[in-house]
Design a protein around this motif. Structure first.
Motif, mmCIF file in Angstrom:
data_model
loop_
_atom_site.group_PDB
_atom_site.id
_atom_site.type_symbol
_atom_site.label_atom_id
_atom_site.label_comp_id
_atom_site.label_asym_id
_atom_site.label_seq_id
_atom_site.Cartn_x
_atom_site.Cartn_y
_atom_site.Cartn_z
ATOM 1 N N PRO A 281 -1.689 -11.147 -3.261
ATOM 2 C CA PRO A 281 -1.247 -10.566 -1.791
ATOM 3 C C PRO A 281 -1.794 -11.282 -0.805
ATOM 4 O O PRO A 281 -1.433 -11.174 0.530
ATOM 5 C CB PRO A 281 -1.709 -8.997 -1.767
ATOM 6 C CG PRO A 281 -2.889 -8.930 -2.855
ATOM 7 C CD PRO A 281 -2.373 -10.032 -3.685
ATOM 8 N N ALA A 286 1.952 -11.628 -0.047
ATOM 9 C CA ALA A 286 1.761 -11.002 1.120
ATOM 10 C C ALA A 286 3.327 -10.631 1.839
ATOM 11 O O ALA A 286 3.396 -9.732 2.632
ATOM 12 C CB ALA A 286 1.373 -12.038 2.028
ATOM 13 N N LYS A 289 3.584 -7.005 1.213
ATOM 14 C CA LYS A 289 2.621 -6.373 1.845
ATOM 15 C C LYS A 289 3.098 -5.938 3.180
ATOM 16 O O LYS A 289 2.796 -4.900 3.588
ATOM 17 C CB LYS A 289 1.538 -6.955 1.728
ATOM 18 C CG LYS A 289 0.427 -6.733 0.436
ATOM 19 C CD LYS A 289 0.060 -5.474 0.334
ATOM 20 C CE LYS A 289 -0.931 -5.582 -0.664
ATOM 21 N NZ LYS A 289 -1.591 -3.934 -0.645
ATOM 22 N N GLN A 292 5.799 -3.176 3.130
ATOM 23 C CA GLN A 292 4.990 -1.826 2.822
ATOM 24 C C GLN A 292 4.328 -1.550 3.964
ATOM 25 O O GLN A 292 4.497 -0.266 4.471
ATOM 26 C CB GLN A 292 4.209 -1.904 1.813
ATOM 27 C CG GLN A 292 5.019 -2.277 0.157
ATOM 28 C CD GLN A 292 3.978 -2.598 -0.604
ATOM 29 O OE1 GLN A 292 2.880 -3.109 -0.489
ATOM 30 N NE2 GLN A 292 4.468 -2.596 -2.113
ATOM 31 N N MET A 293 3.728 -2.472 4.726
ATOM 32 C CA MET A 293 2.975 -2.083 5.884
ATOM 33 C C MET A 293 3.827 -1.729 7.063
ATOM 34 O O MET A 293 3.521 -0.807 7.781
ATOM 35 C CB MET A 293 2.043 -3.294 6.284
ATOM 36 C CG MET A 293 1.323 -3.172 7.664
ATOM 37 S SD MET A 293 0.355 -4.926 8.328
ATOM 38 C CE MET A 293 2.036 -5.749 9.104
ATOM 39 N N ASP A 324 -3.537 -0.193 3.334
ATOM 40 C CA ASP A 324 -4.143 -0.357 1.917
ATOM 41 C C ASP A 324 -5.689 -0.696 2.108
ATOM 42 O O ASP A 324 -6.329 -1.023 1.175
ATOM 43 C CB ASP A 324 -3.527 -1.666 1.281
ATOM 44 C CG ASP A 324 -4.003 -2.974 2.006
ATOM 45 O OD1 ASP A 324 -4.881 -3.138 3.192
ATOM 46 O OD2 ASP A 324 -3.604 -3.950 1.312
ATOM 47 N N THR A 326 -7.505 -2.808 3.393
ATOM 48 C CA THR A 326 -8.351 -3.899 3.108
ATOM 49 C C THR A 326 -8.732 -4.372 4.687
ATOM 50 O O THR A 326 -9.627 -5.493 4.692
ATOM 51 C CB THR A 326 -7.485 -5.140 2.627
ATOM 52 O OG1 THR A 326 -6.218 -5.028 3.530
ATOM 53 C CG2 THR A 326 -7.065 -4.652 1.309
ATOM 54 N N TYR A 330 -1.139 -7.906 7.501
ATOM 55 C CA TYR A 330 -0.351 -8.841 6.565
ATOM 56 C C TYR A 330 0.740 -9.503 7.527
ATOM 57 O O TYR A 330 1.287 -8.774 8.445
ATOM 58 C CB TYR A 330 0.286 -8.251 5.399
ATOM 59 C CG TYR A 330 -0.754 -7.738 4.369
ATOM 60 C CD1 TYR A 330 -1.196 -8.789 3.360
ATOM 61 C CD2 TYR A 330 -1.215 -6.500 4.541
ATOM 62 C CE1 TYR A 330 -2.241 -8.217 2.560
ATOM 63 C CE2 TYR A 330 -2.379 -6.191 3.608
ATOM 64 C CZ TYR A 330 -2.760 -6.991 2.713
ATOM 65 O OH TYR A 330 -3.771 -6.665 1.770
#
Ligand code: COA
Length: 462
Positions: A281, A286, A289, A292-293, A324, A326, A330
């Protein structure tokens, strides 16, 4: 069946795992201060985040700064393939087969004449099909939800179908590279259909590629139940393939190709390793991601024009409270680019065109808003060494979804394109007979006297 076996084993493992995790964590954690003390180039970067020089290449160049009165200042990003500005390559060729043209350039270091390009396209077309045995025994067997895994498995299995898999002469590696460039679109799309059919209960759609179509058109044709697409859709995908084809020797998957090639292993092993890297990712993964973000952003920000609400939500993502966990936004940031990533600029233009065509103007505007707000917030809240901009992945997932490409295929599409760059770099590594890549790791643990098993005590280090 295979999954059942794994689950049984996992159950047995579960009980002992908690303790083992504690040992693992306590023995693996290294004091951060030591990295400064020994001047370790973490991530092969210097103290300013700049990549350590580990090789020379003629395949491509990336620029993100200019000199003004002897001072280096950030600039809009530029990407060159064998010295040609990618934007010029895109503007110079208005018809399809841009990806094939650029692949020729990357492999052979020069732009093809019309005859050379036609002959090259004929070669790719002739070798793109997969044998029935390969489709049946490799792609259809044990399909994976993650198509990057299927792609990797298929590439490594091509070894068994190759009459001279170990031969690393330039002639043979070029032959193998062309085979992979031609076959990866089919492998990826078939693997997706296999998963949909065997695991998700969908119909099994296996269509042969049309030799009269370019790579981008064939991907859309193989993917869609009706096999139809518009001119703009084919153009957008062809351009996306060009923009993802190559990005210097230092990006994670291409550097992986160099590292693995430098051990003189076979082509399939080297490319399978590159695929493994691209899947991550922080790299090619990415784009998924980002999509999804945005699903989370859309769910949590009811009014897409409310910039304060967008800011609040992005803050939560950065504080690891949402998405997520983190802390990453992204699609933002890049190891090299500063003011802009030229690939993002072009993809954004096509995302806008497709959004207009699909009535998704509001969604496009949301992306644009998030891009601007996120850049400002990251600049204010993160310890950055240089200006931050949106990267190639920011709009690519949105663009692919408008092309009807399922998210499982986002990163495989990247791989279908980047195989051209990986091949060019593998050939460059072999032609230049580079040394085996072998950086240093300093040992910072203690040395111990051996303890007989009956005298040992279990300890969890602080
Ligand atoms: N969201 C949140 N924080 C970010 C960020 C982002 N998108 N991009 C950079 N940062 C943070 C880094 O984590 C780092 O913080 P740290 O020192 O506490 O670890 C700091 O800003 C400096 O980062 P920088 O050195 O400029 O970036 P990098 O070169 O280490 O990382 C990426 C580059 C691409 C890995 C990074 O920007 C990132 O993870 N982006 C999101 C993933 C992504 O879009 N990847 C696709 C790349 S094409």
């Amino acid at each position: 069946m295979v999954k059942d076996t794994m689950m049984e084993l996992d159950k047995a493992l579960d009980e002992s795992l908690d303790m083992l995790v504690k040992y693992c964590m306590s023995s693996s954690e290294i004091d951060r201060k030591l990295y400064y003390e020994y001047d370790v180039k973490r991530g092969l970067r210097d103290a300013n985040g700049k990549g350590v020089l580990t090789g020379l290449t003629e395949v491509s160049d990336i620029t993100s700064s200019v000199y003004e009165n002897g001072v280096q200042v950030p600039s809009d990003g530029k990407l060159y393939y064998y010295g040609y500005d990618v934007e010029d390559l895109l503007a110079g060729r208005t018809e399809l087969y841009r990806f094939e043209e650029v692949t020729y350039l990357l492999l052979f270091g020069q732009l093809p004449t019309k005859n050379q390009l036609d002959a090259f396209i004929d070669i790719i077309t002739d070798i793109q099909e997969l044998s029935g045995q390969f489709v049946r025994d490799v792609i259809m067997k044990s399909p994976s939800e993650n198509i990057m895994n299927s792609l990797q498995k298929s590439i490594i299995t091509l070894y068994s179908f190759d009459p001279s898999p170990e031969d690393i002469s330039i002639r043979n590696v070029l032959r193998q590279s062309l085979q992979m460039i031609a076959k990866m679109p089919l492998i990826s799309v078939y693997a997706y259909h296999a998963y949909q059919h065997f695991e998700m209960g969908g119909s099994l759609l296996i269509r042969n590629p049309d030799p009269k179509l370019c790579t981008a058109e064939n991907i859309l044709r193989l993917l869609r139940p009706d096999g139809k697409y518009t001119e703009l859709e084919a153009q957008a995908l062809d351009i996306a393939l060009v923009l993802h084809a190559e990005h210097g020797g230092g990006n994670n998957s291409t550097f992986t190709t160099h590292v693995v090639t430098s051990s003189r292993t076979d082509t399939y092993s080297a490319i399978a390793a590159a695929i493994a890297s691209l899947k991550g990712p922080r790299h090619g993964g990415a784009n998924l991601k980002v999509l999804q973000m945005f699903e989370c952003i859309k769910k949590n920000v009811k009014d897409w024009e409310d910039e304060d609400r967008i800011r609040d939500y992005l803050q939560k993502i950065m504080d690891k409270k949402e998405f997520d966990h983190t802390g990453l936004i992204y699609g933002m940031g890049h190891a090299v680019y500063t003011l802009s990533d030229p690939r993002e600029v072009v993809l954004k233009r096509y995302a806008k065109k497709l959004a207009d065509e699909n009535g998704l103007d509001e969604e496009f505007k949301l992306y644009d808003r998030v891009e601007k707000i996120a850049a400002k917030m990251l600049t204010e809240n993160r310890h950055l060494f240089k200006p931050i901009c949106a990267n190639v992945d920011f709009y690519s997932g949105f663009l692919y979804s408008m092309l009807g490409i399922p998210e499982q295929l986002f990163t495989p599409i990247f791989a279908i394109s980047r195989i051209s760059g990986w091949s060019a770099h593998r050939l460059e590594e072999l032609v230049n007979n580079g040394k085996i890549i072998r950086p240093a790791y300093k040992y910072v643990g203690l040395h111990h006297d051996y303890i007989p098993i009956g005298e040992r005590k279990s300890v969890i280090k602080k």
